[in-house]
Design a protein around this motif. Structure first.
Motif, PDB file in Angstrom:
ATOM      1  N   ARG A  13       0.841  -1.272  -0.203  1.00  0.00           N
ATOM      2  CA  ARG A  13      -0.259   0.070   0.079  1.00  0.00           C
ATOM      3  C   ARG A  13       0.927   1.335  -0.121  1.00  0.00           C
ATOM      4  NH1 ARG A  13      -2.852   3.498   3.547  1.00  0.00           N
ATOM      5  NH2 ARG A  13      -5.162   3.881   2.909  1.00  0.00           N
ATOM      6  N   ARG A  14       2.140   1.344   0.865  1.00  0.00           N
ATOM      7  CA  ARG A  14       2.754   2.215   0.709  1.00  0.00           C
ATOM      8  C   ARG A  14       3.460   2.597  -0.532  1.00  0.00           C
ATOM      9  NH1 ARG A  14       8.463   2.774   1.251  1.00  0.00           N
ATOM     10  NH2 ARG A  14       8.375   0.502   1.626  1.00  0.00           N
ATOM     11  N   LYS A  15       3.906   1.642  -1.416  1.00  0.00           N
ATOM     12  CA  LYS A  15       4.427   1.875  -2.807  1.00  0.00           C
ATOM     13  C   LYS A  15       3.202   2.281  -3.512  1.00  0.00           C
ATOM     14  CE  LYS A  15       8.807   0.357  -2.333  1.00  0.00           C
ATOM     15  NZ  LYS A  15      10.040   1.124  -2.740  1.00  0.00           N
ATOM     16  N   LEU A  16       2.228   2.116  -3.500  1.00  0.00           N
ATOM     17  CA  LEU A  16       0.998   2.448  -4.422  1.00  0.00           C
ATOM     18  C   LEU A  16       0.841   4.060  -4.068  1.00  0.00           C
ATOM     19  CD1 LEU A  16      -1.291  -0.586  -4.094  1.00  0.00           C
ATOM     20  CD2 LEU A  16      -0.055   0.015  -5.974  1.00  0.00           C
ATOM     21  N   ALA A  23      -4.582   6.375 -10.506  1.00  0.00           N
ATOM     22  CA  ALA A  23      -5.213   5.158 -10.623  1.00  0.00           C
ATOM     23  C   ALA A  23      -4.482   4.301  -9.194  1.00  0.00           C
ATOM     24  CB  ALA A  23      -5.226   4.216 -11.879  1.00  0.00           C
ATOM     25  N   TRP A  24      -3.412   4.345  -9.228  1.00  0.00           N
ATOM     26  CA  TRP A  24      -2.770   3.352  -8.272  1.00  0.00           C
ATOM     27  C   TRP A  24      -3.144   3.904  -6.860  1.00  0.00           C
ATOM     28  CZ3 TRP A  24       2.796   1.325  -9.671  1.00  0.00           C
ATOM     29  CH2 TRP A  24       2.929   0.874 -10.977  1.00  0.00           C
ATOM     30  N   ILE A  25      -3.001   5.128  -6.888  1.00  0.00           N
ATOM     31  CA  ILE A  25      -3.263   5.706  -5.241  1.00  0.00           C
ATOM     32  C   ILE A  25      -4.654   5.478  -4.810  1.00  0.00           C
ATOM     33  CG2 ILE A  25      -3.724   8.176  -4.257  1.00  0.00           C
ATOM     34  CD1 ILE A  25      -1.255   9.040  -5.769  1.00  0.00           C
ATOM     35  N   ARG A  26      -5.749   5.828  -5.890  1.00  0.00           N
ATOM     36  CA  ARG A  26      -7.183   5.583  -5.598  1.00  0.00           C
ATOM     37  C   ARG A  26      -7.286   3.922  -5.290  1.00  0.00           C
ATOM     38  NH1 ARG A  26     -11.991   7.663  -6.599  1.00  0.00           N
ATOM     39  NH2 ARG A  26     -13.717   6.393  -7.069  1.00  0.00           N
ATOM     40  N   TYR A  27      -6.602   3.062  -5.964  1.00  0.00           N
ATOM     41  CA  TYR A  27      -6.729   1.737  -5.427  1.00  0.00           C
ATOM     42  C   TYR A  27      -6.470   1.408  -4.234  1.00  0.00           C
ATOM     43  CZ  TYR A  27      -5.699  -3.170  -5.258  1.00  0.00           C
ATOM     44  OH  TYR A  27      -5.372  -4.530  -4.429  1.00  0.00           O
ATOM     45  N   ALA A  28      -5.258   2.114  -3.782  1.00  0.00           N
ATOM     46  CA  ALA A  28      -4.743   1.955  -2.699  1.00  0.00           C
ATOM     47  C   ALA A  28      -5.622   2.486  -1.506  1.00  0.00           C
ATOM     48  CB  ALA A  28      -3.323   2.588  -2.152  1.00  0.00           C
ATOM     49  N   LEU A  29      -6.188   3.618  -1.639  1.00  0.00           N
ATOM     50  CA  LEU A  29      -7.158   4.114  -0.731  1.00  0.00           C
ATOM     51  C   LEU A  29      -8.565   3.318  -0.466  1.00  0.00           C
ATOM     52  CD1 LEU A  29      -6.916   7.947  -1.946  1.00  0.00           C
ATOM     53  CD2 LEU A  29      -5.789   6.792   0.138  1.00  0.00           C
TER      54      LEU A  29
END
Length: 272
Positions: A13-16, A23-29
């Motif tokens: 999650r930290r890497k995302l 898109a990656w940040i949204r997925y992590a959130l």
């Protein structure tokens, strides 16, 4: 229904969150909400399924469905080539492990002077890989083709002696899922040399359809390549076994039919 292909199941999650990719940040959130509310989660390999379950996805709603390969589009060559060519196909990024293949080929080249390495693909590491090739004195033995159409890649596979995909886990955790190029290579009845990485061991049967080595093990990689370059009968035997395996487990038409069934069954169950 959500399908996971690789990094989406392996990166932290930290890497995302630190990726700077929306898109990656949204997925992590929103991953936790997805885990709670998703009806079904599909992983393209057993390896990815295990990683998803480890990260909190429900085992009873997380299944494996393998990708397929076009068996007609990637067919065995009518005649075997006499050239001793090693081929690698894929984007020139860290997880493809091409630098380790170049180092391994430097060892191979001293033992088999007629061997050549061809690399098909484009990416941010191309310049550094070309510099490494020059430093090892292999510029006349290694060809960088850049990005190529599928039909050209299929011909390169048919003409190659060995397909090598030395995938590794990248520094940010990025990993393969079930590499399509490995399926395509097996479909062309070529022996494969690859790594024990992600879903690759679910395609390649070590010692039967090809060879598997540990990630980043340059010496072992060179050794397996030399074994195949020196033994045409073994190359043929492994190639035939690989083709048979993809016909049985990774036929695109059969996998597409099964995926449609999965969606239909899930929709019917959801309505009930």
């Amino acid at each position: 229904i959500t399908t996971f292909w690789g990094f989406d199941a392996t990166m932290s999650r930290r890497k995302l969150l630190s990726s700077r990719k929306p898109a990656w940040i949204r997925y992590a959130l929103f991953a936790e909400r997805l885990r709670r509310q998703g009806t079904l989660f599909i992983a393209v390999s057993e390896f990815l399924r295990s990683r998803l379950i480890r990260s909190g996805f429900p085992p009873d709603r997380t299944i494996v469905h393998y990708n397929g390969v076009d068996l007609a589009g990637f067919a065995p060559a009518e005649h075997d080539s006499d050239d001793l060519t090693i081929l690698s196909v894929g984007r020139l990024v860290e997880k493809k492990g091409i630098e380790y293949l170049i180092e391994a080929f430097a060892l191979v080249a001293t033992e088999v002077p007629e061997a050549r390495l061809e690399i098909a693909g484009e990416g941010p590491l191309r310049r550094s890989l070309e510099q490494l090739t020059s430093q090892r004195g292999l510029s006349d033995r290694i060809t960088f083709h850049g990005s190529l159409p599928h039909e050209v890649v299929a011909r390169l596979m048919q003409n190659a002696s060995i397909i090598c995909q030395p995938s590794v886990t990248a520094s940010d955790g990025d990993s393969e899922g079930l590499p399509t190029v490995v399926l395509e290579a097996a479909a062309t009845a070529k022996p494969l040399v690859s790594t024990r990485h992600s879903g690759i061991p679910e395609i390649i049967v070590d010692g039967t359809t090809g060879f598997l080595v540990a990630e980043r093990e340059v010496g072992a990689l060179a050794d397996r390549l030399l074994s195949l370059l020196r033994n045409a009968e073994l190359r043929k035997k492994m190639g035939v076994a690989g083709r048979r395996r993809v016909e049985e487990k990774f036929d695109m038409s059969k996998q597409a039919e099964r995926l449609e069934e999965i969606y239909s069954e899930t929709i019917a169950s959801f309505r009930r």
